[in-house]
Design an enzyme around this catalytic site. Structure first.
Site, mmCIF file in Angstrom:
data_model
loop_
_atom_site.group_PDB
_atom_site.id
_atom_site.type_symbol
_atom_site.label_atom_id
_atom_site.label_comp_id
_atom_site.label_asym_id
_atom_site.label_seq_id
_atom_site.Cartn_x
_atom_site.Cartn_y
_atom_site.Cartn_z
ATOM 1 N N GLY A 26 0.785 -1.226 0.000
ATOM 2 C CA GLY A 26 0.000 0.000 0.000
ATOM 3 C C GLY A 26 0.821 1.282 0.000
ATOM 4 N N HIS A 126 -0.092 0.745 -13.294
ATOM 5 C CA HIS A 126 0.674 -0.434 -13.716
ATOM 6 C C HIS A 126 2.146 -0.047 -13.822
ATOM 7 C CE1 HIS A 126 1.228 -4.371 -15.532
ATOM 8 N NE2 HIS A 126 2.064 -3.787 -16.378
HETATM 9 C C1 GRF Z 1 2.811 -1.008 -7.750
HETATM 10 O O1 GRF Z 1 4.009 -1.204 -8.432
HETATM 11 C C2 GRF Z 1 1.669 -0.872 -8.733
HETATM 12 O O2 GRF Z 1 2.066 -0.343 -9.962
HETATM 13 C C3 GRF Z 1 1.244 -2.292 -8.953
HETATM 14 O O3 GRF Z 1 1.411 -2.905 -7.691
HETATM 15 C C4 GRF Z 1 2.396 -2.228 -6.933
HETATM 16 C C5 GRF Z 1 1.773 -1.871 -5.627
HETATM 17 O O4 GRF Z 1 2.703 -1.378 -4.703
HETATM 18 N N1 GRF Z 1 -0.081 -2.343 -9.505
HETATM 19 P P1 GRF Z 1 2.180 -0.797 -3.329
HETATM 20 O O5 GRF Z 1 1.355 -1.869 -2.640
HETATM 21 O O6 GRF Z 1 1.388 0.422 -3.614
HETATM 22 O O7 GRF Z 1 3.423 -0.500 -2.538
#
Ligand code: GRF
Length: 242
Positions: A26, A126
């Site tokens: 998160g 993404h």
């Molecule tokens: C990020 O790299 C996002 O692009 C992908 O999942 C990851 C989530 O990271 N969809 P976090 O949980 O926000 O640290």
């Protein structure tokens, strides 16, 4: 459609309210909170309505609770089946009535019932330059390893609208970063920093009526964007978009 939506353009009367679906750490959600909720901005353009995760141990739920934001674990395990989990998510959306549904590291396919409830109001981030390195199996470290294997000079991030097909919705913004000679973990770090610097700007643009959801069934026209957003997008991407 929600009559009191904050997404109807310039006459915004209240902060945009966003719900978050996330499966893991998160850090993207945290970056939204840090920039938008009490925020570094003089105004409060957006606030989190709730966070739901399919994973009971996801740190994202703790981050939400610490900030006093309703946090829910919703999965086939808690609800008895995937269908019931989808119904529960729709019930949460009905209860909290957010303007936008923000995917921030959500590892599951968004149920059709949720997409229907939030038509043209679901966005995703993404960690690559779509359409490259998108689709099934392209998540987390798999993306960055594929980028390094292919010897790419650049990678980056894409924020896009979500439809029934993974990673194929209308693109809101893409930003790139030099990854020449970097290993997958360095690529991940660089891309994540770019994500943290970008997602909140997109939510702010929604809040300011620069990006407005449409009722269109054409995924390419899920949102209408203003000239101001095109300029901001161009500056973020380092190019001019006509
Ligand atoms: C990020 O790299 C996002 O692009 C992908 O999942 C990851 C989530 O990271 N969809 P976090 O949980 O926000 O640290």
């Amino acid at each position: 459609m929600n009559a009191s939506s904050a997404l109807s353009g310039s006459a915004r009367r209240r902060p945009l309210r966003y719900a978050v679906l996330a499966s893991g750490g998160g850090s993207n959600f945290q970056a939204l909170l840090d920039h938008l909720d009490p925020g570094i901005l003089s105004e409060n353009p957006a606030e989190a309505a709730f966070v739901a995760s399919n994973n009971s141990g996801a740190p994202v739920l703790d981050r939400a609770r610490k900030s006093g934001i309703p946090a829910y674990h919703v999965s086939a395990k808690t609800e008895g089946s995937e269908e019931s989990a989808a119904k529960k998510l729709v019930a949460l959306l009905d209860e909290h009535n957010p303007d936008l549904l923000v995917l921030a590291g959500y590892m599951k396919k968004v149920p059709d019932a949720v997409l229907k409830r939030m038509k043209n109001r679901v966005i995703n981030i993404h960690p690559a330059l779509l359409p490259k390195y998108g689709g099934a199996g392209m998540f987390g470290h798999h993306v960055h390893e594929a980028v390094v294997r292919a010897g790419e000079t650049f990678s980056g991030m894409t924020i896009h609208m979500v439809n029934e097909n993974y990673d194929e919705g209308q693109i809101i913004v893409q930003r790139k970063v030099d990854v020449f000679g970097a290993d997958a973990s360095k690529v991940a770090t660089r891309v994540l920093a770019l994500e943290h610097d970008t997602y909140w700007r997109v939510l702010k643009a929604f809040a300011e009526g620069k990006i407005v959801p449409t009722d269109s069934d054409d995924p390419a026209e899920a949102v209408r964007v203003s000239g101001d957003w095109k300029k901001e997008r161009g500056a973020l991407e380092g190019i001019d978009i006509p």
